[in-house]
Design a protein around this motif. Structure first.
Motif, PDB file in Angstrom:
ATOM      1  N   LEU A  29     -58.268   8.120 -14.897  1.00 57.47           N
ATOM      2  CA  LEU A  29     -57.937   8.739 -15.878  1.00 57.47           C
ATOM      3  C   LEU A  29     -57.137   7.947 -16.429  1.00 57.47           C
ATOM      4  CD1 LEU A  29     -56.289  12.088 -13.540  1.00 57.47           C
ATOM      5  CD2 LEU A  29     -58.083  11.642 -14.880  1.00 57.47           C
ATOM      6  N   GLY A  30     -56.893   8.129 -17.891  1.00 53.16           N
ATOM      7  CA  GLY A  30     -55.932   7.467 -19.135  1.00 53.16           C
ATOM      8  C   GLY A  30     -54.512   7.633 -18.860  1.00 53.16           C
ATOM      9  N   THR A  66     -61.199   7.965 -17.227  1.00 51.60           N
ATOM     10  CA  THR A  66     -61.510   7.076 -18.102  1.00 51.60           C
ATOM     11  C   THR A  66     -62.841   6.598 -17.720  1.00 51.60           C
ATOM     12  OG1 THR A  66     -60.362   5.953 -17.234  1.00 51.60           O
ATOM     13  CG2 THR A  66     -59.309   6.867 -19.378  1.00 51.60           C
ATOM     14  N   ARG A  67     -62.504   6.572 -16.194  1.00 55.73           N
ATOM     15  CA  ARG A  67     -64.244   6.014 -15.343  1.00 55.73           C
ATOM     16  C   ARG A  67     -63.774   7.318 -14.597  1.00 55.73           C
ATOM     17  NH1 ARG A  67     -62.548   0.611 -14.354  1.00 55.73           N
ATOM     18  NH2 ARG A  67     -61.342   1.102 -13.190  1.00 55.73           N
ATOM     19  N   ALA A  68     -65.759   7.675 -13.953  1.00 64.25           N
ATOM     20  CA  ALA A  68     -65.395   7.709 -13.044  1.00 64.25           C
ATOM     21  C   ALA A  68     -67.311   7.530 -12.379  1.00 64.25           C
ATOM     22  CB  ALA A  68     -66.023   9.415 -12.695  1.00 64.25           C
ATOM     23  N   ASN A  69     -67.088   7.316 -10.670  1.00 61.58           N
ATOM     24  CA  ASN A  69     -68.714   6.409 -10.051  1.00 61.58           C
ATOM     25  C   ASN A  69     -68.404   7.710  -8.781  1.00 61.58           C
ATOM     26  OD1 ASN A  69     -67.426   4.009 -12.104  1.00 61.58           O
ATOM     27  ND2 ASN A  69     -69.206   3.471 -12.186  1.00 61.58           N
ATOM     28  N   VAL A 128     -77.828   8.052 -18.737  1.00 64.20           N
ATOM     29  CA  VAL A 128     -76.372   7.836 -17.933  1.00 64.20           C
ATOM     30  C   VAL A 128     -74.846   7.611 -18.525  1.00 64.20           C
ATOM     31  CG1 VAL A 128     -75.350   7.620 -15.536  1.00 64.20           C
ATOM     32  CG2 VAL A 128     -77.752   8.014 -15.906  1.00 64.20           C
ATOM     33  N   ASP A 129     -75.772   6.262 -18.832  1.00 67.67           N
ATOM     34  CA  ASP A 129     -74.656   5.508 -19.958  1.00 67.67           C
ATOM     35  C   ASP A 129     -74.898   4.758 -21.024  1.00 67.67           C
ATOM     36  OD1 ASP A 129     -71.857   5.115 -20.396  1.00 67.67           O
ATOM     37  OD2 ASP A 129     -71.214   3.232 -18.920  1.00 67.67           O
ATOM     38  N   ARG A 153     -52.749   8.104 -11.038  1.00 69.53           N
ATOM     39  CA  ARG A 153     -54.376   7.782 -12.219  1.00 69.53           C
ATOM     40  C   ARG A 153     -55.229   7.476 -11.721  1.00 69.53           C
ATOM     41  NH1 ARG A 153     -53.189   3.941 -17.237  1.00 69.53           N
ATOM     42  NH2 ARG A 153     -51.032   4.814 -17.673  1.00 69.53           N
ATOM     43  N   ASN A 154     -55.396   6.755 -10.429  1.00 71.00           N
ATOM     44  CA  ASN A 154     -56.700   6.476  -9.441  1.00 71.00           C
ATOM     45  C   ASN A 154     -57.025   7.753  -8.576  1.00 71.00           C
ATOM     46  OD1 ASN A 154     -57.809   4.287 -10.807  1.00 71.00           O
ATOM     47  ND2 ASN A 154     -55.590   3.490  -9.416  1.00 71.00           N
ATOM     48  N   PHE A 155     -58.273   8.826  -7.923  1.00 75.08           N
ATOM     49  CA  PHE A 155     -58.219   9.378  -6.855  1.00 75.08           C
ATOM     50  C   PHE A 155     -59.618   9.165  -6.451  1.00 75.08           C
ATOM     51  CE2 PHE A 155     -55.348  11.131 -10.261  1.00 75.08           C
ATOM     52  CZ  PHE A 155     -54.821  11.807  -9.788  1.00 75.08           C
TER      53      PHE A 155
END
Length: 149
Positions: free
Chosen positions: A100-101, A141-144, A25-26, A108-110
């Motif tokens: 998002l970057g 840049t990051r998603a969880n 996964v990472d 940037r945050n959703f």
């Protein structure tokens, strides 16, 4: 840049060494030289025994690439990272947090529910207001996953 290329190469080697039915996964460096691998599997829990088997399988492969640091194998956990387009497709209907970057429409945050995913972008129905927004994978840049217990 060199560190990123090294991590990408180690991730490729790890993916090639994983048994059928399991998925990387990472992969990331945590706390210096510690190589942390988040691994999932199709046919059962990611328990201590499974993580031990994965560490035994990938150890020689990463050593063959010149990596001699410690390797930690773990479950992706309840807040599972979404690192590939196929993850977004698999978790359509689930809530996610995305960063998002670069800002899109000033933010940037959703946080929202994954509505669908293509090859280049995915659609998120925002928790706040219910609008749908299309976010390109390349901007993330990051998603969880955002799972309630």
């Amino acid at each position: 840049m060199r560190e990123t290329a090294r991590l990408e190469r180690l991730a490729e080697v790890v993916e090639g060494a994983l048994p059928a039915g399991s998925e990387l996964v990472d992969a990331r460096f945590s706390g210096g030289p510690l190589l942390t691998l988040l691994v999932d599997r199709e046919d059962g829990p990611v328990d201590h025994e499974f993580c031990r088997r994965i560490a035994t399988a990938v150890g020689p492969a990463v050593e063959g690439e010149g990596y001699d640091g410690p390797v930690e194998v773990s479950s992706p956990g309840i807040d599972r990272p979404l690192t590939k387009p196929e993850h977004f497709r698999r978790f359509v209907g689930h809530e996610a947090r995305v960063r998002l970057g670069e800002p899109l429409d000033g933010r940037r945050n959703f946080a929202g529910t994954i509505q669908g995913a293509g090859d280049e972008a995915f659609t998120l129905k925002l928790l706040e207001g219910g609008a749908e927004v299309e976010l390109p994978f390349g901007a993330v840049t990051r998603a969880n996953l955002k799972e309630d217990i």
